[in-house]
Write an enzyme that holds these catalytic residues in place. Sequence first.
Site, PDB file in Angstrom:
ATOM      1  N   ASP B  42       0.847  -1.196   0.000  1.00 51.77           N
ATOM      2  CA  ASP B  42       0.000   0.000   0.000  1.00 51.77           C
ATOM      3  C   ASP B  42       0.887   1.252   0.000  1.00 51.77           C
ATOM      4  OD1 ASP B  42      -2.062   1.735   0.179  1.00 51.77           O
ATOM      5  OD2 ASP B  42      -2.915   0.919   2.028  1.00 51.77           O
ATOM      6  N   ASP B  43       0.832   2.021  -1.076  1.00 50.24           N
ATOM      7  CA  ASP B  43       1.616   3.264  -1.208  1.00 50.24           C
ATOM      8  C   ASP B  43       3.122   3.025  -1.311  1.00 50.24           C
ATOM      9  OD1 ASP B  43      -0.812   4.502  -0.946  1.00 50.24           O
ATOM     10  OD2 ASP B  43      -0.354   5.591   0.885  1.00 50.24           O
ATOM     11  N   CYS B  82      -6.035   4.238  -3.549  1.00 51.71           N
ATOM     12  CA  CYS B  82      -6.368   2.894  -3.060  1.00 51.71           C
ATOM     13  C   CYS B  82      -7.594   2.225  -3.674  1.00 51.71           C
ATOM     14  CB  CYS B  82      -6.601   2.931  -1.549  1.00 51.71           C
ATOM     15  SG  CYS B  82      -5.135   3.303  -0.597  1.00 51.71           S
ATOM     16  N   ARG B  86      -7.547  -1.007  -6.256  1.00 46.04           N
ATOM     17  CA  ARG B  86      -7.886  -2.353  -5.794  1.00 46.04           C
ATOM     18  C   ARG B  86      -9.032  -2.956  -6.606  1.00 46.04           C
ATOM     19  NH1 ARG B  86      -5.204  -2.747  -0.652  1.00 46.04           N
ATOM     20  NH2 ARG B  86      -3.853  -0.935  -0.829  1.00 46.04           N
ATOM     21  N   LYS B 139      -5.778  -5.535   3.710  1.00 48.79           N
ATOM     22  CA  LYS B 139      -6.639  -4.380   3.436  1.00 48.79           C
ATOM     23  C   LYS B 139      -7.635  -4.705   2.324  1.00 48.79           C
ATOM     24  CE  LYS B 139      -6.284   0.440   1.904  1.00 48.79           C
ATOM     25  NZ  LYS B 139      -5.378   1.595   1.801  1.00 48.79           N
ATOM     26  N   HIS B 141     -10.896  -2.330   1.413  1.00 50.42           N
ATOM     27  CA  HIS B 141     -11.158  -0.981   0.877  1.00 50.42           C
ATOM     28  C   HIS B 141     -12.047  -0.964  -0.360  1.00 50.42           C
ATOM     29  CE1 HIS B 141      -9.372   3.354   1.081  1.00 50.42           C
ATOM     30  NE2 HIS B 141     -10.625   3.264   1.483  1.00 50.42           N
ATOM     31  N   SER B 164      -8.340   1.870   4.900  1.00 48.56           N
ATOM     32  CA  SER B 164      -6.977   2.359   5.129  1.00 48.56           C
ATOM     33  C   SER B 164      -6.664   2.485   6.617  1.00 48.56           C
ATOM     34  CB  SER B 164      -6.785   3.739   4.480  1.00 48.56           C
ATOM     35  OG  SER B 164      -6.829   3.616   3.088  1.00 48.56           O
ATOM     36  N   HIS B 241       1.485   2.333   3.913  1.00 51.40           N
ATOM     37  CA  HIS B 241       0.593   3.495   4.002  1.00 51.40           C
ATOM     38  C   HIS B 241       0.856   4.172   5.349  1.00 51.40           C
ATOM     39  CE1 HIS B 241      -3.199   5.727   4.327  1.00 51.40           C
ATOM     40  NE2 HIS B 241      -3.493   5.417   3.068  1.00 51.40           N
ATOM     41  N   ASP B 293      -0.364  -0.755  -4.753  1.00 52.13           N
ATOM     42  CA  ASP B 293      -1.614  -0.189  -5.286  1.00 52.13           C
ATOM     43  C   ASP B 293      -1.437   1.153  -5.976  1.00 52.13           C
ATOM     44  OD1 ASP B 293      -1.071   1.213  -2.955  1.00 52.13           O
ATOM     45  OD2 ASP B 293      -3.174   1.425  -2.408  1.00 52.13           O
ATOM     46  N   ASN B 294      -0.425   1.913  -5.565  1.00 52.95           N
ATOM     47  CA  ASN B 294      -0.148   3.218  -6.199  1.00 52.95           C
ATOM     48  C   ASN B 294       1.186   3.726  -5.677  1.00 52.95           C
ATOM     49  OD1 ASN B 294      -2.803   3.993  -4.110  1.00 52.95           O
ATOM     50  ND2 ASN B 294      -0.792   4.841  -3.644  1.00 52.95           N
ATOM     51  N   LYS B 314       1.774   9.276  -5.528  1.00 51.81           N
ATOM     52  CA  LYS B 314       0.375   8.922  -5.261  1.00 51.81           C
ATOM     53  C   LYS B 314      -0.586  10.055  -5.600  1.00 51.81           C
ATOM     54  CE  LYS B 314      -2.610   7.731  -1.297  1.00 51.81           C
ATOM     55  NZ  LYS B 314      -2.672   7.118   0.044  1.00 51.81           N
TER      56      LYS B 314
END
Lengths: 472, 472
Positions: B42-43, B82, B86, B139, B141, B164, B241, B293-294, B314
Amino acid sequence: MKPPRFSQNIMLILIISIAGLCNVELYAQSQNRPNFIVIFADDLGYGDLSCYGNPTIHTPNLDRMAFEGQKWTNFYVGASVCTPSRAALLTGRLPVRSGMASNKNRVLFPDSKNGLPQTEITLAEQLKKAGYATAAIGKWHLGHKEQYLPTNHGFDYYYGIPYSNDMDRVAEYPNGDYWSQQDDAIKTEHFNVPLLRGTEIIERPANQNTITKRYSDETVKFIKEHKEGPFFIYLAHNLPHIPLFASEEATGKSERGLYGDVVQEIDHGVGLILETLRDEGLDENTIVVFTSDNGPWLPFKENGGSAGLLRAGKGTTWEGGMREPGIFWGPGFIKPGLVTDLGSTMDLFATFSRMAGVEIPKDRIMDSYDLGPTLLNHDSSTRKHIMYYRGTELYAVRLGDYKAHFITQGAYGQFGDREEHETPQLYQLNHDASEHFNIAEENPEVITEIKELVQSHRAKLMRGKDQLAERE
Amino acid sequence: MKPPRFSQNIMLILIISIAGLCNVELYAQSQNRPNFIVIFADDLGYGDLSCYGNPTIHTPNLDRMAFEGQKWTNFYVGASVCTPSRAALLTGRLPVRSGMASNKNRVLFPDSKNGLPQTEITLAEQLKKAGYATAAIGKWHLGHKEQYLPTNHGFDYYYGIPYSNDMDRVAEYPNGDYWSQQDDAIKTEHFNVPLLRGTEIIERPANQNTITKRYSDETVKFIKEHKEGPFFIYLAHNLPHIPLFASEEATGKSERGLYGDVVQEIDHGVGLILETLRDEGLDENTIVVFTSDNGPWLPFKENGGSAGLLRAGKGTTWEGGMREPGIFWGPGFIKPGLVTDLGSTMDLFATFSRMAGVEIPKDRIMDSYDLGPTLLNHDSSTRKHIMYYRGTELYAVRLGDYKAHFITQGAYGQFGDREEHETPQLYQLNHDASEHFNIAEENPEVITEIKELVQSHRAKLMRGKDQLAERE
């Protein structure tokens, strides 16, 4: 694969490195001194190899070398331009000491009067004391006159172009604009650079399209001819310095365009060299290092390289100018892994000297630290600081994780004018390799410590006479 | 090592991929369907792993995974934040089609009314058709209400935080400044995020210090319990994240600081998972994918990650926002090497479906390309373009090597305001991954071609009803 020899080597090196107090003369007579090959690219950036994050330049041979050996990520050069950086590597000293740094000319030119002084001791001269056969193949750029050439600086053999590949220019760039040159219009004949064997010109203009390939081939030949060892080869490619040239076989191969073709041709040569070492049974007894002289030449846009996540490039004391890929390979010696400790091209002098059993000169200040314990055992590097000189001025200092910029300045019309900082800019480089977040205010004690280091450095500094200033 | 099984698998996959016309039902009944594990950070930025050039984050397990498998360098996500990212991975469709993209809220919040519509087919539902055991760990989301949770979207099992890790905040940041939060003052109790097993809350607030470790352990457990296969595990870490949390064992280990500790703890988990696969003899029959994810959340300074040489991060449609590490590992299937072809998280849907012998849905437009031929044989990827949406607006399009920005905009107060470009900005990404050199003027025909692609894309576009806009 020769296990008995392998363990002898390991033992030898362990003894040399760990019990560093022994009489080094002893090892100089040993039959197991490792061979050394330094492969030195020109203007290749921190971000130009796949294993350092480049998305489209394929460097499978260097990637494998890094995976089987050590990939250093805080590995530095002694200056951000050619001549002083090369002097630093070969002498193990900051260029300001040898006179190979100047505020008048940043590098040597074809009309320069001088070169690397005879009073300097090169790594080649050092290793000759232990009976090494020595060869310089490629770019020299430490003086083109006979008395300054490699064969008068400890190398038995020289084959290469004595300065940068854009010198001796005999044609204007097609559109008259230096920075936006069109590669497809640039020919090898536009530069009247000589190719030397020993001290003789054997080709002029040198055919630069085939030069990378020929440098790699010369290296393979020298290895085969000296396989009884020990040998030291300093292979300093003229490329990917601009103008870019690649052989017919390499051209059009890389998705990164001509710049990628050029880097991939160097990588291909690395593959040939390692293959030769394996074929000749020398892989367990040879250490190969790959690095570059300074960061990418950015104003040339896509013809220049990439410093990856690092700030700025060639000519500056930002990280992009002076931090380089540093790959150490030697299956008989080197413990594989990522190394984040500080290292410098200047350290090759002490490291190789130690491994070869040659004493480090005691009559001068050296800037060379023995990286052996890190290479062999991942012990902490003994190097704790980096001095970032521009010409003869100290612009910045890294001490441990922190770097203080006393002066900042861009280069080649990019990244701003010279600026002196009363309170230096401070960056925590292990957290912030890109030098984005100035944390000077929060860390006055770090700045004090760095200033003390600068003071003691300056107190002992003896500046060599400027060898770069005079031109004919 | 099971050579006979290995070659059966190879044969099977070759038949599926090359002779793609066969009746896929046949393979759905085979005993040799590969297991799939997707590890989704994540991130995490493009430049946050050693093998993608990070200087101080040690990721030996991911590096080895990349060296033994394929390292993709042009691998993209479906959105730069996010929720839509996803949705894209799990449905194989652009979020604008499923309604999981919005111009009102960029992601789902704990008070959001909706989630991923039941009319969407997830990768888990798809693989269940071929008898896969399916688990979502981490996660989610895509909607926290029961009807939207993983167990109502094709997963047999769910363990994780449904959104998140910075949501459900119950304490102010110590210094009141969101972007300059001090990690050492932030506790896991400051966020009242729930931890679910299935649809039940089993812990609230979730202890985030141990969450990464527990996600990896849950994955190992699921593998062991389902080793007869086939299985599909979607392991979506909540970290790195921000706010950052690491276990006691991991804290203080990385030279990159807490951010490095967090990434290294994820890497450690990857090591445990691969080791489990080897120990259980599943390594030859499992494909593991690692991505994020990003891009990195840059305004958090050193608490955020690095996009390496890529521009911005991001939230943006610059490369730093949507290009990610993409590592494919599977010694029984994957031909090792660097892959520069285009790929997307959305392609996992078609790729895994094909390998599992499940037909791709024909009742809707998919954005998923079978990467099998590239994974198995380094054949050219069938994906030729990337659509960079921000919310429901198409900002940029990559076609082959070229990317045109019709709209540019920064995010989180960085990288500038929204700007519409009458003549789009154009970059040749394989030469200029950093998007430094706009070459629109010299290449009008490329822009025309990209505009035609946009036109045909828009002509067929059916926008799903916005699922992110409504809040309670």
